[in-house]
Scaffold this motif. Structure first.
Motif, PDB file in Angstrom:
ATOM      1  N   PRO A 145       0.805  -1.220   0.000  1.00 39.96           N
ATOM      2  CA  PRO A 145       0.000   0.000   0.000  1.00 39.96           C
ATOM      3  C   PRO A 145       0.843   1.277   0.000  1.00 39.96           C
ATOM      4  O   PRO A 145       0.468   2.260  -0.629  1.00 39.96           O
ATOM      5  N   GLU A 146       1.996   1.261   0.678  1.00 39.35           N
ATOM      6  CA  GLU A 146       2.836   2.463   0.721  1.00 39.35           C
ATOM      7  C   GLU A 146       3.427   2.790  -0.645  1.00 39.35           C
ATOM      8  O   GLU A 146       3.625   3.964  -0.978  1.00 39.35           O
ATOM      9  N   MET A 147       3.690   1.780  -1.443  1.00 37.78           N
ATOM     10  CA  MET A 147       4.184   2.013  -2.806  1.00 37.78           C
ATOM     11  C   MET A 147       3.082   2.639  -3.662  1.00 37.78           C
ATOM     12  O   MET A 147       3.317   3.589  -4.395  1.00 37.78           O
ATOM     13  N   LEU A 148       1.873   2.087  -3.555  1.00 35.12           N
ATOM     14  CA  LEU A 148       0.760   2.637  -4.330  1.00 35.12           C
ATOM     15  C   LEU A 148       0.413   4.049  -3.885  1.00 35.12           C
ATOM     16  O   LEU A 148      -0.023   4.866  -4.703  1.00 35.12           O
ATOM     17  N   ALA A 149       0.621   4.355  -2.624  1.00 38.74           N
ATOM     18  CA  ALA A 149       0.386   5.721  -2.150  1.00 38.74           C
ATOM     19  C   ALA A 149       1.331   6.684  -2.868  1.00 38.74           C
ATOM     20  O   ALA A 149       0.918   7.764  -3.296  1.00 38.74           O
ATOM     21  N   GLN A 150       2.576   6.288  -3.045  1.00 37.22           N
ATOM     22  CA  GLN A 150       3.535   7.125  -3.781  1.00 37.22           C
ATOM     23  C   GLN A 150       3.141   7.232  -5.246  1.00 37.22           C
ATOM     24  O   GLN A 150       3.265   8.292  -5.856  1.00 37.22           O
ATOM     25  N   CYS A 151       2.635   6.148  -5.786  1.00 34.20           N
ATOM     26  CA  CYS A 151       2.179   6.135  -7.177  1.00 34.20           C
ATOM     27  C   CYS A 151       1.011   7.106  -7.367  1.00 34.20           C
ATOM     28  O   CYS A 151       0.994   7.895  -8.313  1.00 34.20           O
ATOM     29  N   ARG A 152       0.055   7.049  -6.442  1.00 37.91           N
ATOM     30  CA  ARG A 152      -1.093   7.963  -6.525  1.00 37.91           C
ATOM     31  C   ARG A 152      -0.647   9.419  -6.444  1.00 37.91           C
ATOM     32  O   ARG A 152      -1.172  10.281  -7.143  1.00 37.91           O
ATOM     33  N   GLU A 153       0.335   9.685  -5.596  1.00 36.05           N
ATOM     34  CA  GLU A 153       0.870  11.045  -5.478  1.00 36.05           C
ATOM     35  C   GLU A 153       1.464  11.495  -6.806  1.00 36.05           C
ATOM     36  O   GLU A 153       1.269  12.636  -7.226  1.00 36.05           O
ATOM     37  N   LYS A 154       2.193  10.616  -7.466  1.00 37.71           N
ATOM     38  CA  LYS A 154       2.774  10.950  -8.770  1.00 37.71           C
ATOM     39  C   LYS A 154       1.674  11.254  -9.784  1.00 37.71           C
ATOM     40  O   LYS A 154       1.775  12.206 -10.557  1.00 37.71           O
ATOM     41  N   LEU A 155       0.625  10.440  -9.782  1.00 41.83           N
ATOM     42  CA  LEU A 155      -0.485  10.670 -10.716  1.00 41.83           C
ATOM     43  C   LEU A 155      -1.160  12.011 -10.452  1.00 41.83           C
ATOM     44  O   LEU A 155      -1.453  12.766 -11.383  1.00 41.83           O
ATOM     45  N   LEU A 156      -1.405  12.308  -9.185  1.00 44.00           N
ATOM     46  CA  LEU A 156      -2.038  13.583  -8.821  1.00 44.00           C
ATOM     47  C   LEU A 156      -1.151  14.765  -9.200  1.00 44.00           C
ATOM     48  O   LEU A 156      -1.631  15.776  -9.719  1.00 44.00           O
ATOM     49  N   GLN A 157       0.138  14.634  -8.946  1.00 43.17           N
ATOM     50  CA  GLN A 157       1.060  15.716  -9.272  1.00 43.17           C
ATOM     51  C   GLN A 157       1.127  15.962 -10.773  1.00 43.17           C
ATOM     52  O   GLN A 157       1.095  17.091 -11.230  1.00 43.17           O
ATOM     53  N   ARG A 158       1.186  14.876 -11.534  1.00 38.91           N
ATOM     54  CA  ARG A 158       1.223  15.024 -12.998  1.00 38.91           C
ATOM     55  C   ARG A 158      -0.061  15.653 -13.519  1.00 38.91           C
ATOM     56  O   ARG A 158      -0.034  16.458 -14.429  1.00 38.91           O
ATOM     57  N   ALA A 159      -1.186  15.274 -12.934  1.00 40.48           N
ATOM     58  CA  ALA A 159      -2.457  15.853 -13.362  1.00 40.48           C
ATOM     59  C   ALA A 159      -2.495  17.341 -13.031  1.00 40.48           C
ATOM     60  O   ALA A 159      -2.943  18.157 -13.841  1.00 40.48           O
ATOM     61  N   ALA A 160      -2.015  17.695 -11.856  1.00 41.39           N
ATOM     62  CA  ALA A 160      -2.006  19.106 -11.445  1.00 41.39           C
ATOM     63  C   ALA A 160      -1.080  19.930 -12.324  1.00 41.39           C
ATOM     64  O   ALA A 160      -1.361  21.087 -12.625  1.00 41.39           O
ATOM     65  N   ASP A 161       0.018  19.324 -12.774  1.00 40.22           N
ATOM     66  CA  ASP A 161       0.992  20.022 -13.622  1.00 40.22           C
ATOM     67  C   ASP A 161       0.608  19.969 -15.099  1.00 40.22           C
ATOM     68  O   ASP A 161       1.296  20.550 -15.929  1.00 40.22           O
ATOM     69  N   GLY A 162      -0.449  19.243 -15.419  1.00 43.41           N
ATOM     70  CA  GLY A 162      -0.837  19.091 -16.819  1.00 43.41           C
ATOM     71  C   GLY A 162       0.088  18.156 -17.567  1.00 43.41           C
ATOM     72  O   GLY A 162       0.116  18.151 -18.787  1.00 43.41           O
ATOM     73  N   GLY A 163       0.846  17.340 -16.838  1.00 45.95           N
ATOM     74  CA  GLY A 163       1.838  16.473 -17.455  1.00 45.95           C
ATOM     75  C   GLY A 163       1.396  15.058 -17.696  1.00 45.95           C
ATOM     76  O   GLY A 163       2.181  14.145 -17.581  1.00 45.95           O
TER      77      GLY A 163
END
Length: 77
Positions: free
Chosen positions: A48-66
Motif C-alpha cells: 500500500p505504501e508504494m501505491l500511495a507514492q504512485c497515486r501522489e505521482k499521478l495527482l502531481q502530474r495531473a495538477a501540472d498538466g503532465g
C-alpha cells in the motif's frame, strides 16, 4: 540508469498497447514511458505504501498538466 535499465524500461513499456495491467507497479517509475496506444491502465502492487507514492505521482502530474500521454482510465489497486 548506469546499467541501461531506464532505456530498457522505456523500450519495453513503450510497446504496450490497449488495456494494460502493470503488476508490481511500485512507485510507478514506468508512467512516463506509456504511449497514447494505451487505452486503460491499472497499476497494481501488494504494498500500500508504494501505491500511495504512485497515486501522489499521478495527482502531481495531473495538477501540472503532465499526463497527456496517459489514458483517461488510470487506476491503482
Amino acid at each position: 540508469e548506469r546499467m541501461g535499465l531506464e532505456a530498457l524500461r522505456a523500450e519495453l513499456v513503450g510497446q504496450a498497447r490497449g488495456r494494460v495491467l502493470e503488476i508490481g507497479a511500485g512507485t510507478c517509475r514506468n508512467l512516463r514511458h506509456y504511449t497514447p496506444g494505451v487505452t486503460a491502465l491499472v497499476l497494481a502492487d501488494a504494498a500500500p505504501e508504494m501505491l500511495a507514492q504512485c497515486r501522489e505521482k499521478l495527482l502531481q502530474r495531473a495538477a501540472d498538466g503532465g499526463r497527456p500521454h496517459l489514458p483517461r482510465d488510470v487506476r491503482t489497486e
